[in-house]
Design a protein around this motif. Structure first.
Motif, PDB file in Angstrom:
ATOM      1  N   LEU A 134      35.351  42.702  33.053  1.00  0.00           N
ATOM      2  CA  LEU A 134      35.747  42.349  34.407  1.00  0.00           C
ATOM      3  C   LEU A 134      36.860  43.269  34.906  1.00  0.00           C
ATOM      4  N   ASN A 135      37.880  43.473  34.089  1.00  0.00           N
ATOM      5  CA  ASN A 135      39.000  44.339  34.486  1.00  0.00           C
ATOM      6  C   ASN A 135      38.552  45.780  34.697  1.00  0.00           C
ATOM      7  N   GLN A 136      37.719  46.289  33.791  1.00  0.00           N
ATOM      8  CA  GLN A 136      37.246  47.670  33.935  1.00  0.00           C
ATOM      9  C   GLN A 136      36.372  47.833  35.173  1.00  0.00           C
ATOM     10  N   THR A 137      35.475  46.885  35.391  1.00  0.00           N
ATOM     11  CA  THR A 137      34.566  46.980  36.529  1.00  0.00           C
ATOM     12  C   THR A 137      35.346  46.886  37.836  1.00  0.00           C
ATOM     13  N   GLN A 138      36.344  46.002  37.893  1.00  0.00           N
ATOM     14  CA  GLN A 138      37.168  45.905  39.097  1.00  0.00           C
ATOM     15  C   GLN A 138      37.970  47.180  39.315  1.00  0.00           C
ATOM     16  N   ALA A 139      38.454  47.792  38.243  1.00  0.00           N
ATOM     17  CA  ALA A 139      39.198  49.048  38.368  1.00  0.00           C
ATOM     18  C   ALA A 139      38.297  50.154  38.915  1.00  0.00           C
ATOM     19  N   LEU A 140      37.039  50.117  38.564  1.00  0.00           N
ATOM     20  CA  LEU A 140      36.108  51.148  39.015  1.00  0.00           C
ATOM     21  C   LEU A 140      35.561  50.895  40.411  1.00  0.00           C
ATOM     22  N   LEU A 141      35.258  49.620  40.715  1.00  0.00           N
ATOM     23  CA  LEU A 141      34.519  49.306  41.939  1.00  0.00           C
ATOM     24  C   LEU A 141      35.238  48.394  42.923  1.00  0.00           C
ATOM     25  N   GLY A 142      36.372  47.883  42.538  1.00  0.00           N
ATOM     26  CA  GLY A 142      37.067  46.937  43.404  1.00  0.00           C
ATOM     27  C   GLY A 142      36.740  45.503  43.026  1.00  0.00           C
ATOM     28  N   LYS A 143      37.272  44.579  43.804  1.00  0.00           N
ATOM     29  CA  LYS A 143      37.158  43.165  43.459  1.00  0.00           C
ATOM     30  C   LYS A 143      35.918  42.489  44.025  1.00  0.00           C
ATOM     31  N   ASP A 144      35.112  43.227  44.751  1.00  0.00           N
ATOM     32  CA  ASP A 144      33.875  42.681  45.302  1.00  0.00           C
ATOM     33  C   ASP A 144      32.701  43.508  44.795  1.00  0.00           C
ATOM     34  N   GLY A 145      31.592  42.870  44.642  1.00  0.00           N
ATOM     35  CA  GLY A 145      30.390  43.601  44.265  1.00  0.00           C
ATOM     36  C   GLY A 145      29.541  42.835  43.279  1.00  0.00           C
ATOM     37  N   ILE A 146      28.274  43.122  43.336  1.00  0.00           N
ATOM     38  CA  ILE A 146      27.302  42.434  42.486  1.00  0.00           C
ATOM     39  C   ILE A 146      27.523  42.739  41.007  1.00  0.00           C
ATOM     40  N   GLU A 147      28.138  43.885  40.717  1.00  0.00           N
ATOM     41  CA  GLU A 147      28.380  44.264  39.321  1.00  0.00           C
ATOM     42  C   GLU A 147      29.325  43.299  38.612  1.00  0.00           C
ATOM     43  N   LEU A 148      30.086  42.527  39.369  1.00  0.00           N
ATOM     44  CA  LEU A 148      31.033  41.575  38.786  1.00  0.00           C
ATOM     45  C   LEU A 148      30.369  40.258  38.372  1.00  0.00           C
ATOM     46  N   MET A 149      29.144  40.043  38.830  1.00  0.00           N
ATOM     47  CA  MET A 149      28.475  38.767  38.545  1.00  0.00           C
ATOM     48  C   MET A 149      28.273  38.533  37.050  1.00  0.00           C
ATOM     49  N   GLY A 150      27.859  39.558  36.322  1.00  0.00           N
ATOM     50  CA  GLY A 150      27.601  39.407  34.890  1.00  0.00           C
ATOM     51  C   GLY A 150      28.818  38.958  34.115  1.00  0.00           C
ATOM     52  N   PRO A 151      29.928  39.723  34.207  1.00  0.00           N
ATOM     53  CA  PRO A 151      31.105  39.298  33.443  1.00  0.00           C
ATOM     54  C   PRO A 151      31.697  37.980  33.940  1.00  0.00           C
ATOM     55  N   LEU A 152      31.639  37.719  35.239  1.00  0.00           N
ATOM     56  CA  LEU A 152      32.159  36.443  35.755  1.00  0.00           C
ATOM     57  C   LEU A 152      31.314  35.279  35.245  1.00  0.00           C
ATOM     58  N   ASN A 153      30.005  35.448  35.267  1.00  0.00           N
ATOM     59  CA  ASN A 153      29.115  34.407  34.759  1.00  0.00           C
ATOM     60  C   ASN A 153      29.348  34.183  33.263  1.00  0.00           C
ATOM     61  N   GLY A 154      29.465  35.272  32.516  1.00  0.00           N
ATOM     62  CA  GLY A 154      29.709  35.169  31.081  1.00  0.00           C
ATOM     63  C   GLY A 154      31.016  34.463  30.778  1.00  0.00           C
ATOM     64  N   LEU A 155      32.062  34.845  31.497  1.00  0.00           N
ATOM     65  CA  LEU A 155      33.367  34.226  31.301  1.00  0.00           C
ATOM     66  C   LEU A 155      33.322  32.740  31.659  1.00  0.00           C
ATOM     67  N   GLY A 156      32.614  32.417  32.740  1.00  0.00           N
ATOM     68  CA  GLY A 156      32.448  31.016  33.114  1.00  0.00           C
ATOM     69  C   GLY A 156      31.713  30.228  32.047  1.00  0.00           C
TER      70      GLY A 156
END
Length: 195
Positions: A161-183
C-alpha cells in the motif's frame, strides 16, 4: 538460408503473436517447434532454449496445463542459473513466474520460497519502488494470508500500500488489492473497525 536459429526465431515470434491473440494452442505448437529446433541445433544455444521454454510455459499456463508449465519454467530457470545469470532481473522474473504457477497448483510453500528469493534478488539489484516490486509483494502477502500467517500478510499488505501510494498517489484502482487484503487480515483477526 535455412539456418536453424532463424527458423527457431521465426517460430518464437509466431508463438508470441499467437499468445498476444490469446490463441494459446497455436502458440504452444510454435514454441514447441522452436524448442525442438534449438535442442537439435549443433550450436545448442542455452539462452535460446530457455527463451523457448519460457514461451512454451506461458502458452501452457494460459491453457491450464500447469504441471507442464511448471516443468518448462523450472528447466528454464536452471538454464539461467547455470549460465551465470543467477542474480539478475531475468532470474528474478523466472523465479516469480515459477512461483506464480506453483501458487496456482496450491504448492504454497514452494511458491512462497521462490517469490521471497525473487524479491530478495530484486532488492539486492537495487532501484527504488516500482509496480513490479509492489505486485511481487502483494503476491507474497496473498500467499502468507492463504497459509494463515496473518501478521506477515498484514505487514506485506501495508508495504504494498505504501509503495503503490508513493508511486501513484492515494487514489487509483491499483490500491484495491492491498486495501482489500489488509481489510481481510483485520477481519480475520477480529479487528472489525480497521477492516
Amino acid at each position: 538460408r535455412d539456418q536453424p536459429s532463424v527458423q527457431a526465431e521465426l517460430r518464437t515470434a509466431l508463438g508470441n503473436v499467437y499468445a498476444d491473440l490469446n490463441e494459446f494452442t497455436n502458440a504452444e505448437a510454435m514454441h514447441r517447434e522452436a524448442l525442438a529446433i534449438r535442442r537439435d541445433s549443433p550450436a545448442n544455444e542455452q539462452t535460446g532454449i530457455a527463451a523457448s521454454l519460457d514461451g512454451l510455459a506461458y502458452a501452457l499456463w494460459n491453457q491450464g496445463k500447469l504441471t507442464e508449465a511448471s516443468r518448462a519454467l523450472a528447466r528454464s530457470l536452471e538454464i539461467w542459473e547455470a549460465g551465470g545469470s543467477a542474480d539478475s532481473e531475468e532470474a528474478a522474473a523466472h523465479l516469480t513466474r515459477l512461483g506464480s504457477v506453483y501458487a496456482l497448483q496450491q504448492r504454497l510453500a514452494e511458491s512462497q520460497d521462490l517469490l521471497e528469493r525473487a524479491l530478495a534478488m530484486i532488492e539486492r539489484l537495487g532501484g527504488g519502488p516500482n509496480l513490479q516490486r509492489s505486485q511481487l509483494l502483494e503476491d507474497l502477502a496473498d500467499l502468507s494470508f492463504q497459509r494463515g500467517d496473518n501478521t506477515k500478510a498484514g505487514q506485506l499488505y501495508l508495504r504494498v500500500l505504501n509503495q503503490t501510494q508513493a508511486l501513484l498517489g492515494k487514489d487509483g484502482i491499483e490500491l484495491m488489492g492491498p486495501l482489500n487484503g489488509l481489510g481481510s487480515v483485520h477481519f480475520v483477526n477480529g479487528d472489525y473497525k480497521k477492516a
